[in-house]
Scaffold this active site. Structure first.
Site, PDB file in Angstrom:
ATOM      1  N   LYS A   1     -18.857   9.207  -7.812  1.00  0.00           N
ATOM      2  CA  LYS A   1     -18.974   9.677  -6.432  1.00  0.00           C
ATOM      3  C   LYS A   1     -17.893   9.082  -5.524  1.00  0.00           C
ATOM      4  CE  LYS A   1     -23.989   9.590  -7.089  1.00  0.00           C
ATOM      5  NZ  LYS A   1     -24.043   8.521  -8.126  1.00  0.00           N
TER       6      LYS A   1
ATOM      7  N   HIS B   1     -20.545  11.232  -1.962  1.00  0.00           N
ATOM      8  CA  HIS B   1     -21.738  10.370  -2.027  1.00  0.00           C
ATOM      9  C   HIS B   1     -22.692  10.617  -0.861  1.00  0.00           C
ATOM     10  CE1 HIS B   1     -23.173   6.329  -3.836  1.00  0.00           C
ATOM     11  NE2 HIS B   1     -24.190   6.966  -3.306  1.00  0.00           N
TER      12      HIS B   1
ATOM     13  N   TYR C   1     -21.209   1.516  -6.291  1.00  0.00           N
ATOM     14  CA  TYR C   1     -22.019   0.609  -7.106  1.00  0.00           C
ATOM     15  C   TYR C   1     -21.222  -0.566  -7.651  1.00  0.00           C
ATOM     16  CZ  TYR C   1     -25.021   4.790  -7.285  1.00  0.00           C
ATOM     17  OH  TYR C   1     -25.772   5.888  -6.974  1.00  0.00           O
TER      18      TYR C   1
ATOM     19  N   ASP D   1     -24.395   8.597 -14.799  1.00  0.00           N
ATOM     20  CA  ASP D   1     -24.082   8.790 -13.382  1.00  0.00           C
ATOM     21  C   ASP D   1     -23.611   7.473 -12.784  1.00  0.00           C
ATOM     22  OD1 ASP D   1     -24.737  10.481 -10.692  1.00  0.00           O
ATOM     23  OD2 ASP D   1     -25.367   8.403 -10.425  1.00  0.00           O
TER      24      ASP D   1
END
Length: 312
Positions: A86, A119, A57, A52
């Site tokens: 996402k 997200h 990030y 994931d």
């Protein structure tokens, strides 16, 4: 008599998309970039088959390198691995959704995604800034875009074949109900904070009723206080069944029919977190009835700003 179920190979069928999502997933929210590739490769070697990620990030490039090296080494094939990433809040405008996906695919070095999630349901001001802020230090929201408009653009990605399934993260039950009522392609997965201190029973029931896979992030509390793995109910069960408190908390998630994500850079913890099997019904009942702590560790559902993600 309790019959133990091993969750290591178990997958949950999706309402649409890539067939089924592994119950056990490995997340790539790892602040130290030097530790991302080794952790991903260790997770794949341990047996994790769901990775994931997220644009937010800023580790998609490293995830892509780890996947490429693992494919080349023969550890796994592309078909073995379920890959999620996402769409971040600054790309909610429909015309920005496909370019955002393409950028993520380039960083991941992939031709398609198994799952693409919105997200959060919050649209930020469109642009390159991930956290557009006003003078008061709060996010600048894009009030001209609705979640449904963003979802329509996500549906188009499924039609075009670059994304096999779509879903939502960090969403409340009320917002999910609104979207499900009008969606042409229903969400395949909903990913939310969930653990014994935040069981989300109502949301889980709604997902079950509508064929949506419920996936828990932070099932161990992401190391925040109060620590789930220190809870006396959890530790007592762990001692009784001969497992670690972390394994008990993860088994609770999987035993109630949900998928989950864990993250670690410690090889021993990565392998421990993959060695999960079902709990006796009496243990499940104890967790439901005897744990009275109620806490949400991440306020993202109220602001669209994930509390676990370091600001850069």
């Amino acid at each position: 008599m309790h019959t133990t179920e091993d969750f290591r190979q178990k997958r949950i069928p999706l309402a649409h998309g890539s067939g089924a999502i592994p119950v056990m997933g490995f997340g790539s929210l790892i602040p130290d970039r030097a530790k991302v590739k080794p952790a991903i490769k260790e997770a794949l070697e341990a047996g994790f088959r769901h990775i994931d990620g997220a644009e937010l990030y800023r580790t998609e490039d490293l995830v892509g390198e780890a996947l490429k090296e693992s494919f080349e080494a023969g550890t796994v094939t592309r078909d073995d691995v379920f890959i999620t990433t996402k769409l971040w809040n600054n790309n909610h405008r429909p015309e920005r959704v496909k370019p955002a996906l393409e950028a993520s695919l380039d960083r991941l070095q992939l031709d398609y995604l198994d799952l693409y999630l919105i997200h959060t349901p919050y649209a930020f001001q469109a642009g390159d800034e991930q956290y557009p802020m006003n003078d008061q230090g709060t996010p600048i929201y894009d009030t001209e875009i609705t979640l449904v408009e963003t979802w329509r653009a996500m549906e188009q990605l499924v039609d075009e074949g670059r994304v096999k399934a779509i879903g939502l993260s960090d969403i409340t039950l009320d917002k999910l109900k609104e979207l499900v009522a009008v969606a042409r392609i229903k969400p395949a997965v909903v990913q939310v904070e969930c653990h014994p201190y935040l069981p989300e029973w109502e949301l889980l029931e709604f997902c079950e009723q509508h064929g949506i896979v419920f996936q828990a992030f932070a099932p161990l509390g992401h190391g925040m206080d109060p620590k789930i793995t220190d809870d006396p109910v959890i530790t007592r069960i762990a001692e009784h069944v001969g497992r670690t408190p972390a394994q008990v908390a993860l088994a609770w998630a999987a035993s109630r029919g949900t998928a989950f994500l864990t993250t670690s850079t410690n090889p021993a913890h990565i392998r421990e977190n993959f060695d999960v099997s079902s709990l006796p019904q009496v243990a499940m009942q104890d967790i439901r009835e005897r744990i009275t702590t109620e806490v949400r560790l991440n306020a993202v559902v109220d602001t669209g700003v994930p509390g676990f993600v370091p600001r850069r």
